[in-house]
Design an enzyme around this catalytic site. Structure first.
Site, mmCIF file in Angstrom:
data_model
loop_
_atom_site.group_PDB
_atom_site.id
_atom_site.type_symbol
_atom_site.label_atom_id
_atom_site.label_comp_id
_atom_site.label_asym_id
_atom_site.label_seq_id
_atom_site.Cartn_x
_atom_site.Cartn_y
_atom_site.Cartn_z
ATOM 1 N N ASN A 23 38.673 40.490 41.608
ATOM 2 C CA ASN A 23 38.395 39.737 40.380
ATOM 3 C C ASN A 23 37.044 39.019 40.439
ATOM 4 O O ASN A 23 36.754 38.164 39.622
ATOM 5 C CB ASN A 23 39.521 38.727 40.110
ATOM 6 N N HIS B 13 35.958 37.101 42.972
ATOM 7 C CA HIS B 13 35.901 35.831 43.704
ATOM 8 C C HIS B 13 35.032 35.944 44.947
ATOM 9 O O HIS B 13 34.900 37.018 45.526
ATOM 10 C CB HIS B 13 37.305 35.273 44.030
ATOM 11 N N ASP C 148 37.132 29.758 54.239
ATOM 12 C CA ASP C 148 38.370 29.269 53.627
ATOM 13 C C ASP C 148 39.564 29.298 54.573
ATOM 14 O O ASP C 148 39.495 29.863 55.670
ATOM 15 C CB ASP C 148 38.688 30.067 52.344
ATOM 16 N N GLU D 163 37.965 31.399 42.511
ATOM 17 C CA GLU D 163 38.501 32.362 41.553
ATOM 18 C C GLU D 163 37.749 32.267 40.217
ATOM 19 O O GLU D 163 37.041 31.285 39.969
ATOM 20 C CB GLU D 163 39.989 32.064 41.333
#
Ligand code: F6R
Length: 242
Positions: free
Chosen positions: A136, A138, A67, A143
């Site tokens: 979380n 990801h 990313d 996400e």
């Protein structure tokens, strides 16, 4: 899914390095999917050390990063391009043209996403994908709520990710809120996946990823469906699954 628990991040890094080392020894032109963040830094240090000791040759290796932030110029020290150069590429004999990071400064980001995915598809998926995991759940910057079918795409970062990333920025308002990320199906196309995680903050995410329901609400839970995944965690991160 193979889960191995270690005492600390140093031991995790050594094990990840061993797997990467064996792969490159077996196949000189290995393709590696790479992550940024704090989890893989120890692994990158060991790769640099092996190169310096003439134990590893990266001249035919190619890399594909997960990313990149949108809105951060390449040369800015918070870009993932900068991170990879500083923490790995500038210290080994990898060819610049073999290092791939999504170009978030492209004038046509949609086309960039399509091309990035096509490139990975053409090599039949990377040989080894290195992953970290967000608090979380990801993976990459996919996400909670991201489609398992997603390919490289543009995403909005969630509040908790922005908060976690804020440690690298002077103030929170400078933290990017958008990124390009390999999609979940792009990540799943890897032949082998190694996920590294340490520390208390990751406990819940590790539990949900390994023994929780397979759901788009926890992107990393998709890894339960991959046939070659190794999870390397420390005792702290593994507390809820031991
Ligand atoms: C980084 C990435 C993220 C991180 C994750 C964990 O390229 O895609 O998914 O791997 O946020 O980050 P750390 O290792 O800093 O806890």
């Amino acid at each position: 899914m193979k889960i191995v628990v270690f005492d600390n991040l140093e031991e995790i890094s050594k094990e990840a390095f061993k797997l990467v080392f064996e792969q490159i020894k077996k196949k000189k032109n290995t393709s590696l999917g790479l992550a940024t963040g704090s989890s893989p830094i120890g692994l990158y240090k060991l790769m640099i050390e092996a190169y310096r000791k003439n134990k590893l040759d990266f001249s035919e290796v190619s890399t594909y990063n997960l990313d990149e932030y949108i809105g951060v110029p390449k040369e800015n020290k918070n870009s993932y391009w900068y991170f990879m150069n500083e923490n790995l590429f500038h210290h080994i004999n990898i060819k610049e043209e073999n290092c791939h990071i999504p170009n978030a400064n492209s004038s046509n980001i949609l086309e960039e996403c399509l091309n990035y995915d096509k490139m990975i598809e053409e090599i039949g998926g990377v040989d080894i994908q290195i992953l970290g995991i967000g608090r979380n759940g990801h993976i990459g910057f996919n996400e909670p709520g991201s489609s398992f079918k997603s390919k490289t795409w543009i995403v909005d970062l969630k509040r908790e990710t922005i908060e976690d990333n804020a440690r690298f920025f002077k103030n929170k308002s400078l933290v990017p809120t958008k990124a390009i990320t390999m999609g979940i199906s792009t990540i799943m196309s890897a032949k082998k996946i190694i996920l590294l995680a340490y520390g208390e903050k990751k406990q819940e995410a590790i539990r949900k990823m390994t023994y929780g329901e397979i759901t788009e609400k926890v992107p990393a839970s998709v890894l339960q469906m991959h046939n070659n995944v190794t999870i390397l965690v420390d005792k702290e991160a593994a507390k809820l699954i031991e």
